[in-house]
Design a protein around this motif. Structure first.
Motif, PDB file in Angstrom:
ATOM      1  N   ASP A  53       0.959  -1.152  -0.042  1.00 30.14           N
ATOM      2  CA  ASP A  53       0.151  -0.072  -0.154  1.00 30.14           C
ATOM      3  C   ASP A  53       0.909   1.199  -0.160  1.00 30.14           C
ATOM      4  O   ASP A  53       0.542   2.196  -0.938  1.00 30.14           O
ATOM      5  CB  ASP A  53      -0.959   0.188   1.126  1.00 30.14           C
ATOM      6  CG  ASP A  53      -2.099  -0.965   1.192  1.00 30.14           C
ATOM      7  OD1 ASP A  53      -2.384  -1.641  -0.050  1.00 30.14           O
ATOM      8  OD2 ASP A  53      -2.653  -1.211   2.017  1.00 30.14           O
TER       9      ASP A  53
ATOM     10  N   GLU B  26       0.933   4.167  -2.810  1.00 33.70           N
ATOM     11  CA  GLU B  26       0.747   5.523  -2.650  1.00 33.70           C
ATOM     12  C   GLU B  26       1.765   6.456  -3.146  1.00 33.70           C
ATOM     13  O   GLU B  26       1.667   7.426  -3.588  1.00 33.70           O
ATOM     14  CB  GLU B  26       0.516   5.937  -1.149  1.00 33.70           C
ATOM     15  CG  GLU B  26      -0.851   5.259  -0.549  1.00 33.70           C
ATOM     16  CD  GLU B  26      -0.666   5.589   1.059  1.00 33.70           C
ATOM     17  OE1 GLU B  26       0.219   6.302   1.458  1.00 33.70           O
ATOM     18  OE2 GLU B  26      -1.737   4.755   1.681  1.00 33.70           O
TER      19      GLU B  26
ATOM     20  N   GLU C 164       1.643   6.705  -6.887  1.00 33.74           N
ATOM     21  CA  GLU C 164       0.697   7.697  -7.379  1.00 33.74           C
ATOM     22  C   GLU C 164       1.052   9.117  -7.090  1.00 33.74           C
ATOM     23  O   GLU C 164       0.670  10.191  -7.670  1.00 33.74           O
ATOM     24  CB  GLU C 164      -0.545   7.346  -6.513  1.00 33.74           C
ATOM     25  CG  GLU C 164      -1.271   6.061  -6.936  1.00 33.74           C
ATOM     26  CD  GLU C 164      -2.503   5.685  -6.078  1.00 33.74           C
ATOM     27  OE1 GLU C 164      -2.778   6.389  -5.070  1.00 33.74           O
ATOM     28  OE2 GLU C 164      -2.933   4.549  -6.517  1.00 33.74           O
ATOM     29  N   GLN C 165       1.927   9.571  -5.975  1.00 35.85           N
ATOM     30  CA  GLN C 165       2.200  10.889  -5.491  1.00 35.85           C
ATOM     31  C   GLN C 165       3.276  11.470  -6.610  1.00 35.85           C
ATOM     32  O   GLN C 165       3.270  12.355  -6.929  1.00 35.85           O
ATOM     33  CB  GLN C 165       2.855  10.882  -4.106  1.00 35.85           C
ATOM     34  CG  GLN C 165       1.887  10.629  -3.046  1.00 35.85           C
ATOM     35  CD  GLN C 165       2.425  10.823  -1.557  1.00 35.85           C
ATOM     36  OE1 GLN C 165       3.538  10.649  -1.565  1.00 35.85           O
ATOM     37  NE2 GLN C 165       1.611  10.458  -0.608  1.00 35.85           N
TER      38      GLN C 165
END
Length: 115
Positions: free
Chosen positions: A105, A109, A112-113
Motif C-alpha cells: 500500500d 501511494e 501515485e504521488q
C-alpha cells in the motif's frame, strides 16, 4: 507452580543463553569441551556443566575419539520446542502477510504521488 528441574526439561535447559550458544556451535560440527570453552570464553568446568545439562535433556551426544570426548548436537531433543513454536506459525504468517500488504500500500501511494 514450581518449575521443572533444568536437567529434566528442554525449555529450561535452553533458557540459559550460554547453552544456546553451545548448541549453535554444535550445529556446525562436533567439538571437544576445551575448544568449546575457549570459543565461548568460559572455563572448562563451566562448559562441562552446561554440556552435562544439555546431555541430560537429550540435546547433546558424546563420542569418544581417542583420548578426547567430542560433543555434537542431537537436534531430536528440540522436537518439543519445535512443536510448541510451530503453534505460533499462523500468528507469524498472518503478521507477515499484514506487513507485506502495508508495504505494498505504501509503495502504491508513493507511486501515485510521483505521478
Amino acid at each position: 507452580m514450581a518449575r521443572a528441574a533444568t536437567t529434566s526439561d528442554t525449555f529450561n535447559a535452553i533458557a540459559e543463553p550460554q547453552r544456546r550458544d553451545i548448541l549453535a556451535l554444535l550445529r556446525g560440527r562436533e567439538w571437544p569441551v576445551t575448544d568449546l570453552a575457549r570459543e565461548l570464553g568460559m572455563s572448562q568446568p563451566r562448559a562441562s556443566k552446561h554440556l552435562r545439562v544439555l546431555r541430560e535433556v537429550g540435546l547433546v551426544r558424546v563420542r569418544e575419539a581417542g583420548k578426547q570426548r567430542l560433543y555434537g548436537l542431537d537436534a531430536r531433543g528440540l522436537r518439543p520446542v519445535h512443536e510448541w513454536v510451530g503453534g505460533f506459525e499462523r500468528f507469524w504468517n498472518e503478521s507477515f502477510d499484514r506487513l507485506d500488504s502495508y508495504v505494498q500500500d505504501l509503495k502504491q501511494e508513493r507511486q501515485e504521488q510521483e505521478r
